[in-house]
Design an enzyme around this catalytic site. Structure first.
Site, PDB file in Angstrom:
ATOM      1  N   ASP A   1       1.037  -0.917  -0.257  1.00  0.00           N
ATOM      2  CA  ASP A   1       0.026   0.350   0.095  1.00  0.00           C
ATOM      3  C   ASP A   1       0.718   1.754   0.163  1.00  0.00           C
ATOM      4  OD1 ASP A   1      -1.983   1.639   0.738  1.00  0.00           O
ATOM      5  OD2 ASP A   1      -1.881   2.119   2.635  1.00  0.00           O
ATOM      6  N   SER A   2       0.285   2.299  -0.275  1.00  0.00           N
ATOM      7  CA  SER A   2       1.259   3.485  -0.288  1.00  0.00           C
ATOM      8  C   SER A   2       1.816   4.231   1.055  1.00  0.00           C
ATOM      9  CB  SER A   2       0.160   5.124  -0.434  1.00  0.00           C
ATOM     10  OG  SER A   2      -1.157   4.966   0.315  1.00  0.00           O
TER      11      SER A   2
ATOM     12  N   CYS B   1      -4.204  -0.919  -2.080  1.00  0.00           N
ATOM     13  CA  CYS B   1      -4.582  -0.129  -1.839  1.00  0.00           C
ATOM     14  C   CYS B   1      -5.386  -0.011  -3.391  1.00  0.00           C
ATOM     15  CB  CYS B   1      -2.907   0.986  -1.946  1.00  0.00           C
ATOM     16  SG  CYS B   1      -3.348   2.778  -2.737  1.00  0.00           S
TER      17      CYS B   1
ATOM     18  N   GLU C   1      -5.739   9.688   8.899  1.00  0.00           N
ATOM     19  CA  GLU C   1      -3.873   9.170   9.427  1.00  0.00           C
ATOM     20  C   GLU C   1      -3.926  10.375  10.622  1.00  0.00           C
ATOM     21  OE1 GLU C   1      -0.949   9.653   5.840  1.00  0.00           O
ATOM     22  OE2 GLU C   1      -2.449   7.660   6.002  1.00  0.00           O
TER      23      GLU C   1
ATOM     24  N   CYS D   1     -11.928   2.766  -0.790  1.00  0.00           N
ATOM     25  CA  CYS D   1      -9.739   3.046  -0.031  1.00  0.00           C
ATOM     26  C   CYS D   1      -9.410   1.872   1.656  1.00  0.00           C
ATOM     27  CB  CYS D   1     -10.327   4.402   0.230  1.00  0.00           C
ATOM     28  SG  CYS D   1      -8.193   4.929   1.458  1.00  0.00           S
TER      29      CYS D   1
ATOM     30  N   HIS E   1      -8.153   2.779   3.373  1.00  0.00           N
ATOM     31  CA  HIS E   1      -8.054   3.521   5.200  1.00  0.00           C
ATOM     32  C   HIS E   1      -9.609   3.447   5.733  1.00  0.00           C
ATOM     33  CE1 HIS E   1      -3.741   4.697   3.757  1.00  0.00           C
ATOM     34  NE2 HIS E   1      -3.951   5.466   5.059  1.00  0.00           N
TER      35      HIS E   1
HETATM   36  N1  DGL Z   1      -4.728   3.179   0.556  1.00  0.00           N
HETATM   37  C1  DGL Z   1      -4.954   4.181  -0.179  1.00  0.00           C
HETATM   38  C2  DGL Z   1      -6.300   3.272  -1.041  1.00  0.00           C
HETATM   39  O1  DGL Z   1      -6.531   2.567  -1.163  1.00  0.00           O
HETATM   40  C3  DGL Z   1      -5.672   5.382  -0.027  1.00  0.00           C
HETATM   41  C4  DGL Z   1      -3.979   6.138   0.520  1.00  0.00           C
HETATM   42  C5  DGL Z   1      -3.623   7.268  -0.620  1.00  0.00           C
HETATM   43  O2  DGL Z   1      -3.560   7.990  -1.472  1.00  0.00           O
HETATM   44  O3  DGL Z   1      -2.208   6.687  -0.705  1.00  0.00           O
HETATM   45  O4  DGL Z   1      -6.753   4.313  -1.740  1.00  0.00           O
END
Ligand code: DGL
Length: 270
Positions: free
Chosen positions: A13-14, A76, A157, A189, A191
């Protein structure tokens, strides 16, 4: 593809959002080992160009291949929408590559025929139309309405959830007319599982909240079973690699993974 069923599952993931998916994978398949990579140096991916996300994703994939992963999961949505095809081509026959979009689209296409479904995600995910185009192929009778909700990742976050500020921001987004009269809402997403309860409360239980973590973990399990790649015993420790590190990420990682996580700095961009 490796035939070593004790080889780890690679997840990236990022940053730390993908830990929500990693946690579900661990819960469902406790004998599996994993190597998680969070590209914290480039967080957030959601605001980057597709070309940048593709370049980052290939480099991270290389790390996971070097770790001998039997399967790679792009945990991600932003990277899944921008880089999945490229990563899959790059990996070739070395490992199976999964993204977090296709299993959810399959689920929606089977359960919400002729209904209206909403999607919230980063700008990259929403603007890529990745969900719409895949869903159109599987079930064109489902109406999908998407809304970019870019404030949610930094909000989560920074630890703003289950409070007055998160309540107001979530409410402002969900009142958007795009999401009127939906039967289900895709949390596009990784998150967003952290604010699932708040979203559920907003809808008073009348809208199904689809969080990809569970759907994706089940899909991985099915694949490993079908290919006799399920690990019988856990023989390796899970590793959590990050391209940059700060104390606040280590503290947040625990919230996303529901247990203590030791982040190892693995500098691939120096
Ligand atoms: N976890 C990322 C996603 O699922 C979002 C965070 C990011 O923008 O890097 O899109």
């Amino acid at each position: 593809m490796t035939k070593d069923n004790s080889a780890p599952i690679g997840i990236f993931d990022s940053g730390i959002g993908g830990l929500t998916v990693a946690h579900k994978v661990k819960e469902l398949m406790p004998n599996e080992s994993m190597v998680y990579f969070g590209d914290i140096a480039h967080l957030p991916y959601g605001d980057k160009s597709a070309a940048a996300i593709q370049a980052y994703s290939i480099k991270v994939t290389d790390v996971l291949l070097q770790q001998g992963c039997k399967l790679i999961l792009i945990a991600c949505n932003s990277a899944s929408s921008a880089a999945f095809e490229l990563v899959r081509e790059y990996v070739g026959s070395k490992a199976k590559v999964f993204n977090v979009i296709d299993p959810v689209v399959e689920h929606v296409s089977q359960h919400y025929n002729k209904q209206k479904v909403g999607l919230i995600g980063t700008k990259q995910t929403v603007n890529s139309n990745a969900y719409e185009s895949r869903l159109k192929q599987l079930n064109p009778d489902i109406e999908l309405k998407s809304l970019a909700t870019p404030l949610l990742v930094p909000m989560i976050e920074e630890g703003f959830f289950e409070n007055r500020i998160s309540h107001d921001i979530i409410e402002a987004y969900l009142h958007d007319e795009a999401l009127e009269e939906i039967e289900a809402l895709i949390l596009g997403c990784t998150h967003y599982p952290l604010i699932k309860n708040e979203i559920d409360k907003f809808y008073g239980g009348k809208v199904d909240i689809l969080d990809s973590a569970t759907i994706v973990a089940k899909r991985l399990q099915q694949f490993l079973k079908e290919h006799t790649l399920l690990s019988e015993n856990k023989i390796r420790k899970d590793r959590f690699l990050v391209s940059d590190i700060t104390a606040s990420f280590e503290a947040s990682a625990k919230i996303f993974f529901h247990e203590e996580v030791h982040l190892e700095k693995f500098p691939i961009w120096d």
